[in-house]
Design an enzyme around this catalytic site. Structure first.
Site, PDB file in Angstrom:
ATOM      1  N   TYR A  45       0.867  -1.184   0.000  1.00  0.00           N
ATOM      2  CA  TYR A  45       0.000   0.000   0.000  1.00  0.00           C
ATOM      3  C   TYR A  45       0.898   1.226   0.000  1.00  0.00           C
ATOM      4  CZ  TYR A  45       0.985  -0.241   5.063  1.00  0.00           C
ATOM      5  OH  TYR A  45       1.604  -0.306   6.292  1.00  0.00           O
ATOM      6  N   ASP A 244      -3.015   2.009  16.921  1.00  0.00           N
ATOM      7  CA  ASP A 244      -2.785   1.510  15.559  1.00  0.00           C
ATOM      8  C   ASP A 244      -2.787   2.645  14.528  1.00  0.00           C
ATOM      9  OD1 ASP A 244      -2.339  -0.519  13.544  1.00  0.00           O
ATOM     10  OD2 ASP A 244      -4.477  -0.447  13.066  1.00  0.00           O
TER      11      ASP A 244
HETATM   12  O1  NQM Z   1      -0.780  -1.896  11.504  1.00  0.00           O
HETATM   13  C1  NQM Z   1      -1.180  -3.027  11.778  1.00  0.00           C
HETATM   14  O2  NQM Z   1      -0.983  -3.493  12.887  1.00  0.00           O
HETATM   15  C2  NQM Z   1      -1.897  -3.793  10.794  1.00  0.00           C
HETATM   16  C3  NQM Z   1      -1.747  -3.750   9.448  1.00  0.00           C
HETATM   17  C4  NQM Z   1      -0.630  -3.121   8.763  1.00  0.00           C
HETATM   18  C5  NQM Z   1       0.687  -3.627   9.143  1.00  0.00           C
HETATM   19  O3  NQM Z   1       0.843  -4.369  10.076  1.00  0.00           O
HETATM   20  C6  NQM Z   1       1.879  -3.247   8.362  1.00  0.00           C
HETATM   21  O4  NQM Z   1       1.736  -2.599   7.323  1.00  0.00           O
HETATM   22  O5  NQM Z   1       2.987  -3.602   8.781  1.00  0.00           O
HETATM   23  C7  NQM Z   1      -2.760  -4.387   8.630  1.00  0.00           C
HETATM   24  O6  NQM Z   1      -3.460  -5.294   9.122  1.00  0.00           O
HETATM   25  O7  NQM Z   1      -2.897  -3.995   7.454  1.00  0.00           O
END
Ligand code: NQM
Length: 289
Positions: A45, A244
């Site tokens: 992303y 978060d």
């Molecule tokens: O931020 C979180 O804990 C969860 C995330 C993103 C993530 O972990 C990351 O991009 O490293 C998710 O489920 O997309």
């Protein structure tokens, strides 16, 4: 991937709950700024900038004192953006790194100097291309003193990961409780499996976090509150909490951070539970030295 996404609420409400002085937001991230800290070529992303200024303004607005900044997958194994945020925090932030498992001891020591106190292993296929358990185990044996491992996985692979987790020689922290289906209730299969994991060793901690990700019934996330409060009560010395923010990938359902904070007294209803969740437990993991 061209459009940069905004996954955080533009105007979060002020929480009704006031966190106690010294409270730690122990799961948050920074994105960029991209001009200074480009995203990984493997990022799944591409977010708008959400740098330390925004994070620290939110910390103050919500009533927290400190942050634990977890390296997000969009920055891959280049921890510069997270280290920059920690360096700008005046001692009010520490971090969790994501590393190439071949990292040298000297580089790990540098991360320690920069405020990192753990590394994260991410097993979500939508976020990372591979998660080599053998290499993860090898690096987990070489961590600086006092560090721990943060693991992010979904409930359907918990059993498969049990031998791997058993073999990790340092304390563990499980992100978002391993994403149980909270609508099954406090005694549902996912919560029972997670409790069995916690019972398997005394040094597994967890984050009772992300009602927005785990509870499809939506804000005010009643299923989450019902399923998670008993877990916090029964394992009160082993939980840490975080917003978060900036909520990676939540652009279609951005949570109101004020409402997230108001989940705290619903899962930790006493002053003592709140102190453990927000102060004692995160400080033991991140500010022991
Ligand atoms: O931020 C979180 O804990 C969860 C995330 C993103 C993530 O972990 C990351 O991009 O490293 C998710 O489920 O997309």
């Amino acid at each position: 991937m061209t459009d940069r996404i905004v996954s955080w609420h533009p105007n979060p409400s002020k929480p009704k709950f006031t966190p106690p002085p010294g409270a730690v937001d122990a799961h948050c991230h920074v994105f960029g700024p991209m001009a200074q800290f480009p995203f990984s070529a493997k990022a799944k992303y591409l977010p708008e900038d959400a740098g330390p200024d925004k994070l620290f303004a939110l910390r103050d607005y919500l009533g927290f004192s400190k942050n634990v900044i977890v390296q997000a997958s969009c920055h891959g194994t280049d921890n510069s953006a997270t280290l920059d945020a920690i360096a700008k925090s005046n001692g009010k932030a520490r971090g969790v790194a994501v590393v190439d498992p071949a990292i040298s001891e000297a580089e790990l020591a540098k991360l320690h100097e920069g405020g990192m106190r753990g590394i994260r292993f991410n097993f979500l296929k939508r976020l990372v291309d591979d998660a080599p358990k053998d290499k993860f185990l090898e690096v987990s044996r070489r961590l600086p003193k006092g560090w721990h491992v943060v693991i992010y996985f979904e409930a359907d692979i918990l059993e498969e990961l049990r031998p791997f987790m058993d073999a990790i020689p340092v304390p563990l922290v499980i992100d978002h409780m391993g994403r149980p289906d909270v609508t099954q209730g406090p005694d549902g299969a996912d919560m029972r499996a997670f409790r069995a994991l916690l019972d398997s060793r005394p040094d597994i901690h967890f984050k009772p976090t992300c009602p927005d990700r785990l509870d499809g019934t939506g804000d005010p996330w009643n299923a989450f509150a019902e399923a998670v409060a008993p877990l916090v009560a029964d394992y009160s010395d082993r939980c840490i909490w975080g917003t978060d923010w900036p909520h990676p990938n939540m652009q279609d359902n951005t949570p109101d951070d004020g409402h997230l904070v108001d989940m705290i007294p619903r899962i930790a209803p006493t002053v003592e539970l709140q102190r453990k969740l927000l102060i004692d437990n995160p400080n033991a993991l991140y500010w022991a030295d």
